[in-house]
Design a protein around this motif. Sequence first.
Motif, PDB file in Angstrom:
ATOM      1  N   GLY A  43       0.827  -1.205   0.000  1.00 46.63           N
ATOM      2  CA  GLY A  43       0.000   0.000   0.000  1.00 46.63           C
ATOM      3  C   GLY A  43       0.856   1.247   0.000  1.00 46.63           C
ATOM      4  N   ALA A  44       2.094   1.138  -0.485  1.00 46.50           N
ATOM      5  CA  ALA A  44       2.974   2.293  -0.440  1.00 46.50           C
ATOM      6  C   ALA A  44       2.717   3.209  -1.620  1.00 46.50           C
ATOM      7  N   ASN A  45       2.695   4.497  -1.366  1.00 39.87           N
ATOM      8  CA  ASN A  45       2.589   5.412  -2.497  1.00 39.87           C
ATOM      9  C   ASN A  45       3.857   6.231  -2.585  1.00 39.87           C
ATOM     10  N   GLY A  46       4.342   6.329  -3.780  1.00 39.75           N
ATOM     11  CA  GLY A  46       5.599   7.017  -4.008  1.00 39.75           C
ATOM     12  C   GLY A  46       5.969   6.797  -5.449  1.00 39.75           C
ATOM     13  N   TYR A  47       7.240   7.036  -5.781  1.00 38.84           N
ATOM     14  CA  TYR A  47       7.638   6.804  -7.167  1.00 38.84           C
ATOM     15  C   TYR A  47       8.595   5.633  -7.221  1.00 38.84           C
ATOM     16  N   GLN A  48       8.563   4.929  -8.377  1.00 40.90           N
ATOM     17  CA  GLN A  48       9.365   3.726  -8.519  1.00 40.90           C
ATOM     18  C   GLN A  48      10.645   4.012  -9.301  1.00 40.90           C
ATOM     19  N   VAL A  49      11.746   3.513  -8.783  1.00 40.14           N
ATOM     20  CA  VAL A  49      12.988   3.531  -9.551  1.00 40.14           C
ATOM     21  C   VAL A  49      13.532   2.113  -9.548  1.00 40.14           C
ATOM     22  N   ARG A  83      14.580  -9.111   0.340  1.00 43.36           N
ATOM     23  CA  ARG A  83      13.197  -9.537   0.118  1.00 43.36           C
ATOM     24  C   ARG A  83      12.338  -8.345  -0.249  1.00 43.36           C
ATOM     25  N   VAL A  84      11.203  -8.679  -0.870  1.00 39.88           N
ATOM     26  CA  VAL A  84      10.225  -7.640  -1.166  1.00 39.88           C
ATOM     27  C   VAL A  84       9.745  -7.040   0.159  1.00 39.88           C
ATOM     28  N   GLN A  98       9.626  -4.858  -5.746  1.00 33.43           N
ATOM     29  CA  GLN A  98       9.662  -6.014  -6.649  1.00 33.43           C
ATOM     30  C   GLN A  98      11.102  -6.450  -6.876  1.00 33.43           C
ATOM     31  N   ILE A  99      11.315  -7.732  -6.945  1.00 28.33           N
ATOM     32  CA  ILE A  99      12.633  -8.259  -7.310  1.00 28.33           C
ATOM     33  C   ILE A  99      12.410  -9.294  -8.404  1.00 28.33           C
ATOM     34  N   ILE A 100      12.976  -9.058  -9.583  1.00 28.39           N
ATOM     35  CA  ILE A 100      12.856 -10.056 -10.653  1.00 28.39           C
ATOM     36  C   ILE A 100      14.243 -10.315 -11.248  1.00 28.39           C
ATOM     37  N   TYR A 101      14.344 -11.421 -11.960  1.00 28.09           N
ATOM     38  CA  TYR A 101      15.605 -11.743 -12.624  1.00 28.09           C
ATOM     39  C   TYR A 101      15.496 -11.303 -14.077  1.00 28.09           C
ATOM     40  N   ASP A 102      16.432 -10.449 -14.484  1.00 24.31           N
ATOM     41  CA  ASP A 102      16.425  -9.946 -15.859  1.00 24.31           C
ATOM     42  C   ASP A 102      17.246 -10.903 -16.717  1.00 24.31           C
ATOM     43  N   THR A 157      13.023  -3.254  -7.998  1.00 24.65           N
ATOM     44  CA  THR A 157      12.254  -2.018  -8.101  1.00 24.65           C
ATOM     45  C   THR A 157      12.055  -1.451  -6.706  1.00 24.65           C
ATOM     46  N   LEU A 158      12.445  -0.201  -6.525  1.00 23.42           N
ATOM     47  CA  LEU A 158      12.311   0.455  -5.227  1.00 23.42           C
ATOM     48  C   LEU A 158      11.162   1.450  -5.289  1.00 23.42           C
TER      49      LEU A 158
END
Lengths: 259, 149
Positions: free
Chosen positions: B36-42, B53-54, B70-74, B83-84
Amino acid sequence: MIDFLARSGRRYLDALASLGRASAFLVQLLGALPSLFTRFSLVIKQLFSSGVMTLSIILVSGLFVGMVLALQGYNTLIGFGAEESLGIFVAKVLVRELGPVVTGLLFAGRAGSAMTAEIGLMKATEQLSGLEMMAVDPFKRVYAPRFIAGFFALPALAAMFSAIGVLGGHLVGVELLGVDAGAYWSQMQAAVEFREDVLSGLIKAVVFGFVVCWIAIFQGADCVPTSEGVSSATTRTVVYSCLMVLGLDFLLTAIMFSV
Amino acid sequence: MNSRTTEILVGLFMLLFLGAMTILALKVSNLTSLSGANGYQVSANFDNVGGLRVRAPVSAGGVKVGQVSQIIYDSETFEAKVTLTIDEEFNQFPTDTSASIYTAGLLGEQYIGLEPGADDEVLEQNSEIGLTQSALVLERLIGQVLLNK
């Protein structure tokens, strides 16, 4: 001497006989359960008196148990610099152990004793004999609805206890002691498994509900129909239920979590 | 107490039970994740995220400014893409800010520390942090110590 031996022997035989009566009672009780499908309103009424009336004590104690767990856990974990793991500690203890067990104990004290006293008084005032005279089976009309209601109510109460306990832990751990809220919840979610922890706790609560209701209803139906008999039956309900809950908890924990 | 009130209260009781189960399933255990966090993603790419961990905290100067969303494998760059989500009020991070994965205490959880750079432009929604330092993996450290001997 002989007299003493005879008396102590009789006590054990009495206990054994009461266990035998309780088992026969349970079989009859389970046999009466299908009749409830047609009279569900009886169950709702009992759900009110055993579930809703126990709600306040469960919620308040759950909140405080969670808060105490957070305080104690924080003081222990900070020695290892691991206070971020507070969420795991609070949630695992509540969901696995304290939720079902404390709810079982409180339920025995609040709802189980009331069930015994009510049924015992019905017996003492010959209401049960009256029902039988009118060809109404007390198993179907009086015992079975109480049994099913308690059987459902205890797991529900245990789930509420655990949920509000975790929130109480958040209140003390995060708001008061300054553990990071993200760490509290993320570590908890990473470590607590739904099937392993939450469902196991719920199964415990189901077993406790079964046993506590069985004891409470049997003690009521089996009591000596005097005011003294009702009071000692109520005491026995609380004592036996608590012992059974704690003993079974050890057994269930050994089965569920040891391997 | 008439039976209508009883029924309503029992209904409320069952509703509370459902609510408690929902909390236990969604918030306490890991059936799904609620954010439920609001902010911007980088985003930031790391060679190795270790035990990150997420929902782990993101901090700058020791103060929490956001969390890992989010944590994904590219599979194109063979790196972990993290993703922060940084809170709206901290929107003054320069674009050459660096991100490192640290461990809180000896046994604590891992978090991301941001060290602001000196650029005039600031990080915005969907921008990428180029300077990253991976998590310290203990086995690798020990291996290096053994090899340097």
